[in-house]
Design a protein around this motif. Structure first.
Motif, PDB file in Angstrom:
ATOM      1  N   LEU A 105       0.646  -1.295  -0.117  1.00 56.26           N
ATOM      2  CA  LEU A 105       0.073  -0.009   0.105  1.00 56.26           C
ATOM      3  C   LEU A 105       0.875   1.423   0.110  1.00 56.26           C
ATOM      4  O   LEU A 105       0.275   2.220  -0.006  1.00 56.26           O
ATOM      5  N   GLY A 106       2.062   1.239   0.156  1.00 58.52           N
ATOM      6  CA  GLY A 106       2.862   2.315   0.137  1.00 58.52           C
ATOM      7  C   GLY A 106       3.383   2.937   1.384  1.00 58.52           C
ATOM      8  O   GLY A 106       3.901   3.985   1.456  1.00 58.52           O
ATOM      9  N   LEU A 107       3.078   2.096   2.528  1.00 53.67           N
ATOM     10  CA  LEU A 107       3.257   2.814   3.944  1.00 53.67           C
ATOM     11  C   LEU A 107       4.729   2.504   4.090  1.00 53.67           C
ATOM     12  O   LEU A 107       5.342   1.478   3.452  1.00 53.67           O
ATOM     13  N   ASN A 108       5.539   3.233   4.887  1.00 54.61           N
ATOM     14  CA  ASN A 108       6.901   3.360   5.113  1.00 54.61           C
ATOM     15  C   ASN A 108       7.048   2.082   6.397  1.00 54.61           C
ATOM     16  O   ASN A 108       6.312   1.896   7.247  1.00 54.61           O
ATOM     17  N   ILE A 109       7.935   1.051   6.011  1.00 51.04           N
ATOM     18  CA  ILE A 109       8.316   0.046   6.760  1.00 51.04           C
ATOM     19  C   ILE A 109       9.610  -0.068   7.415  1.00 51.04           C
ATOM     20  O   ILE A 109      10.627   0.271   6.646  1.00 51.04           O
ATOM     21  N   PRO A 110       9.812   0.014   8.829  1.00 57.94           N
ATOM     22  CA  PRO A 110      11.229   0.036   9.112  1.00 57.94           C
ATOM     23  C   PRO A 110      12.209  -1.125   8.482  1.00 57.94           C
ATOM     24  O   PRO A 110      11.699  -2.132   8.058  1.00 57.94           O
ATOM     25  N   HIS A 111      13.162  -0.598   8.365  1.00 60.29           N
ATOM     26  CA  HIS A 111      14.302  -1.752   7.355  1.00 60.29           C
ATOM     27  C   HIS A 111      14.864  -2.890   8.207  1.00 60.29           C
ATOM     28  O   HIS A 111      15.023  -2.605   9.725  1.00 60.29           O
ATOM     29  N   GLY A 112      14.507  -3.964   7.719  1.00 61.18           N
ATOM     30  CA  GLY A 112      14.659  -5.183   8.455  1.00 61.18           C
ATOM     31  C   GLY A 112      14.639  -6.431   7.862  1.00 61.18           C
ATOM     32  O   GLY A 112      14.340  -6.544   6.659  1.00 61.18           O
ATOM     33  N   VAL A 113      14.832  -7.515   8.338  1.00 56.25           N
ATOM     34  CA  VAL A 113      14.834  -8.881   7.858  1.00 56.25           C
ATOM     35  C   VAL A 113      14.485  -9.936   8.757  1.00 56.25           C
ATOM     36  O   VAL A 113      14.017  -9.806  10.090  1.00 56.25           O
ATOM     37  N   ALA A 159      24.301 -12.250   9.521  1.00 55.35           N
ATOM     38  CA  ALA A 159      23.598 -11.747   8.488  1.00 55.35           C
ATOM     39  C   ALA A 159      22.774 -10.579   8.582  1.00 55.35           C
ATOM     40  O   ALA A 159      23.020  -9.639   7.981  1.00 55.35           O
ATOM     41  N   ALA A 160      21.967 -10.551   9.627  1.00 57.32           N
ATOM     42  CA  ALA A 160      21.029  -9.513   9.930  1.00 57.32           C
ATOM     43  C   ALA A 160      21.866  -8.374  10.551  1.00 57.32           C
ATOM     44  O   ALA A 160      21.219  -7.212  10.244  1.00 57.32           O
ATOM     45  N   LEU A 161      22.900  -8.660  11.400  1.00 58.90           N
ATOM     46  CA  LEU A 161      23.602  -7.514  11.668  1.00 58.90           C
ATOM     47  C   LEU A 161      24.335  -6.732  10.590  1.00 58.90           C
ATOM     48  O   LEU A 161      24.235  -5.723  10.844  1.00 58.90           O
ATOM     49  N   ARG A 162      24.614  -7.283   9.756  1.00 56.31           N
ATOM     50  CA  ARG A 162      25.246  -7.042   8.618  1.00 56.31           C
ATOM     51  C   ARG A 162      24.298  -6.136   7.937  1.00 56.31           C
ATOM     52  O   ARG A 162      24.617  -5.151   7.169  1.00 56.31           O
ATOM     53  N   GLU A 163      23.023  -6.685   7.803  1.00 58.80           N
ATOM     54  CA  GLU A 163      22.024  -5.840   7.070  1.00 58.80           C
ATOM     55  C   GLU A 163      21.537  -4.691   7.782  1.00 58.80           C
ATOM     56  O   GLU A 163      21.311  -3.713   7.011  1.00 58.80           O
ATOM     57  N   VAL A 164      21.340  -4.992   9.124  1.00 60.26           N
ATOM     58  CA  VAL A 164      20.528  -3.760   9.753  1.00 60.26           C
ATOM     59  C   VAL A 164      21.537  -2.944  10.634  1.00 60.26           C
ATOM     60  O   VAL A 164      21.145  -1.765  10.672  1.00 60.26           O
ATOM     61  N   GLY A 165      22.342  -3.718  11.415  1.00 59.75           N
ATOM     62  CA  GLY A 165      23.343  -2.967  12.057  1.00 59.75           C
ATOM     63  C   GLY A 165      22.609  -2.854  13.550  1.00 59.75           C
ATOM     64  O   GLY A 165      21.667  -3.383  13.908  1.00 59.75           O
ATOM     65  N   LEU A 166      23.416  -2.133  14.479  1.00 58.87           N
ATOM     66  CA  LEU A 166      23.103  -1.795  15.813  1.00 58.87           C
ATOM     67  C   LEU A 166      22.818  -0.558  16.165  1.00 58.87           C
ATOM     68  O   LEU A 166      23.707   0.424  15.616  1.00 58.87           O
ATOM     69  N   PRO A 167      22.075  -0.027  17.042  1.00 61.37           N
ATOM     70  CA  PRO A 167      21.357  -0.890  17.718  1.00 61.37           C
ATOM     71  C   PRO A 167      19.996  -1.303  16.828  1.00 61.37           C
ATOM     72  O   PRO A 167      19.926  -0.782  15.871  1.00 61.37           O
ATOM     73  N   ALA A 168      19.425  -2.340  17.654  1.00 66.70           N
ATOM     74  CA  ALA A 168      18.255  -2.850  16.583  1.00 66.70           C
ATOM     75  C   ALA A 168      17.146  -3.305  17.453  1.00 66.70           C
ATOM     76  O   ALA A 168      17.324  -3.651  18.843  1.00 66.70           O
ATOM     77  N   VAL A 169      15.978  -3.729  16.914  1.00 63.86           N
ATOM     78  CA  VAL A 169      14.881  -4.312  17.700  1.00 63.86           C
ATOM     79  C   VAL A 169      14.554  -5.622  17.232  1.00 63.86           C
ATOM     80  O   VAL A 169      14.434  -5.819  15.962  1.00 63.86           O
TER      81      VAL A 169
END
Length: 431
Positions: A150-158, A168-178
């Motif tokens: 629908l075009g809403l903004n979504i937090p970057h994540g995996v 792999a998630a740390l490389r993609e998203v970084g820290l801090p993260a939820v």
């Protein structure tokens, strides 16, 4: 055992077989489940003030909602919520007392009702959206997929499903993260468990969080950490029409990461999230009550967090602002015509004092962590809030007993916990 009291007429005990065999003497307009929850008390008061017959059920005795003048029957369930024993007990209650509408507000109870929905709906109307809509709303990944379309903004994540995926998630998203569970409630054999989000700032914290949240085999979202304002839109939607919409922002939450709001204010519907949230609710066809949560980034851009397809703990601010969502939900679930509410008061403040105390303590304990208010600022903010005119959860001068019960229980647990801690230190010192 079923503990039964009705507005001071005395308590009596009925065994479960007796409850099953007895002829129903009373039909209640609504049976409120999860009565320890703040929204349950709001619902009891809302429906009771309108002349409806209300019963409340919980798995423990000392519940503020039970003391409300509007609670005509209190029922104590001896089984743990979310279990089949709880279901059997609930069915006994429905056979004994009767109820027109069943209103739950806890994830575990809702998961149980959904599991046995066909069976229960032969006896009572559930204040829950359709199964198709609920399946999407309780699953963050499915919700975000639709929002993305629908075009809403979504937090970057995996999305990840095991500790091996953390690197792999740390490389993609970084820290801090939820780290968020895709679903807050997961079944494991005949039991279930509720999982909550975790803020992680190191690789070790990330590994521990993922390990814990995937313990029952579920998956998690590893998302970017946003630090802006937390806002929420609430709706009563049915048959293609929005009967009420309401917006609020949370100044403080417990835990500080973004749990339940403990200091909140009604606001005018923001143009951006108001339109986005309504499109999402309509696309999912999420009838009944829902709350759509957003978090803004440092530039003020809103990102969708999740949908809660149930009465939220913060719903009292909407009621005090002029939108009685519990009653609208009852009207919808019972098949009655639904009132349409177009306006509400803006600038109303509500505070959950116990939660505000806890989040201030956590700010002192977690000093320096991302998103946590500095200690001096946290203490000043907590004290300054007493100077701001506002309502307090539980407090209603026409119905004072729930506030007294809540304050008494909190004081007892606080003092009792402090005494136990001191005794434990004393024993360690002299043993």
């Amino acid at each position: 055992m079923i503990s039964d009291s009705a507005n001071g007429t005395g308590d009596k005990q009925l065994s479960e077989p007796q409850a099953t065999l007895a002829v129903a003497r009373t039909t209640y307009d609504a049976l409120i489940l999860d009565s320890l929850q703040r929204q349950a008390l709001v619902t009891v008061r809302s429906l009771g003030k309108r002349g409806l017959n209300v019963a409340a059920l919980e798995t423990q005795e000392r519940v503020p909602a039970f003391t409300s003048r509007w609670c005509q029957k209190e029922i104590v369930c001896s089984a743990e919520e979310g279990t089949e024993a709880y279901l059997i007990f609930l069915e006994h209650c429905l056979e004994q007392y009767g109820a027109r509408v069943l209103i739950p507000s806890a994830d575990g109870t809702i998961a149980l009702l959904r599991k046995y929905r066909d069976r229960l709906e032969q006896r009572v109307s559930l204040a829950l959206a359709s199964e198709a809509a609920m399946t999407i709303a309780v699953n963050k990944e499915l919700t975000l997929d639709i929002a993305r379309r629908l075009g809403l903004n979504i937090p970057h994540g995996v999305e990840i499903g095991a500790v091996n995926d953390v690197s792999a998630a740390l490389r993609e998203v970084g820290l801090p993260a939820v780290v968020k569970p895709v679903e807050s409630w997961l079944w494991h054999e005949q039991q279930g468990a509720r999982f909550v989000s975790r803020l992680v700032t190191t690789p070790d914290e990330a590994i521990r969080a993922v390990e814990e949240l995937t313990h029952f085999g579920g998956t998690v979202l590893f998302q970017q950490f946003l630090t802006g304002e937390r806002e929420a839109m609430s709706f009563l939607y049915a048959r293609g029409e929005v009967y009420a919409r309401f917006a609020q922002w949370a100044k403080r939450t417990e835990p500080p990461l973004g749990g339940q709001s403990v200091l909140r204010q009604s606001i005018a519907v923001p143009e951006d999230i108001g339109e986005q949230a309504e499109r999402l609710v309509r696309e999912i066809e999420l009838e009944g009550y829902s709350e759509v949560e957003f978090r803004r980034d440092s530039a003020g851009v809103p990102y969708l967090m999740e949908i809660n397809p149930r009465l939220s703990a913060s719903v009292e601010i909407a009621v005090r602002s002029g939108i009685d969502f519990p009653y609208l939900l009852y009207q919808w679930a019972s098949g009655e015509p639904i009132n349409k509410i177009k306006r509400y008061r803006i600038g109303v403040w509500m505070r959950y004092l116990k939660g505000d105390i806890m989040t201030t303590i956590e700010a002192l304990q977690q000093r320096g962590r991302p998103g946590v208010t500095p200690p001096a600022q946290a203490v000043f903010g907590f004290l300054a809030s007493f100077l701001q005119p506002m309502g307090y959860d539980y407090v209603d001068w026409d119905d004072p007993s729930p506030a007294i019960r809540a304050a008494t229980d909190f004081t007892r647990s606080w003092v009792g916990g402090a005494i136990k801690k001191r005794l434990s230190r004393f024993r360690r010192r002299f043993s």
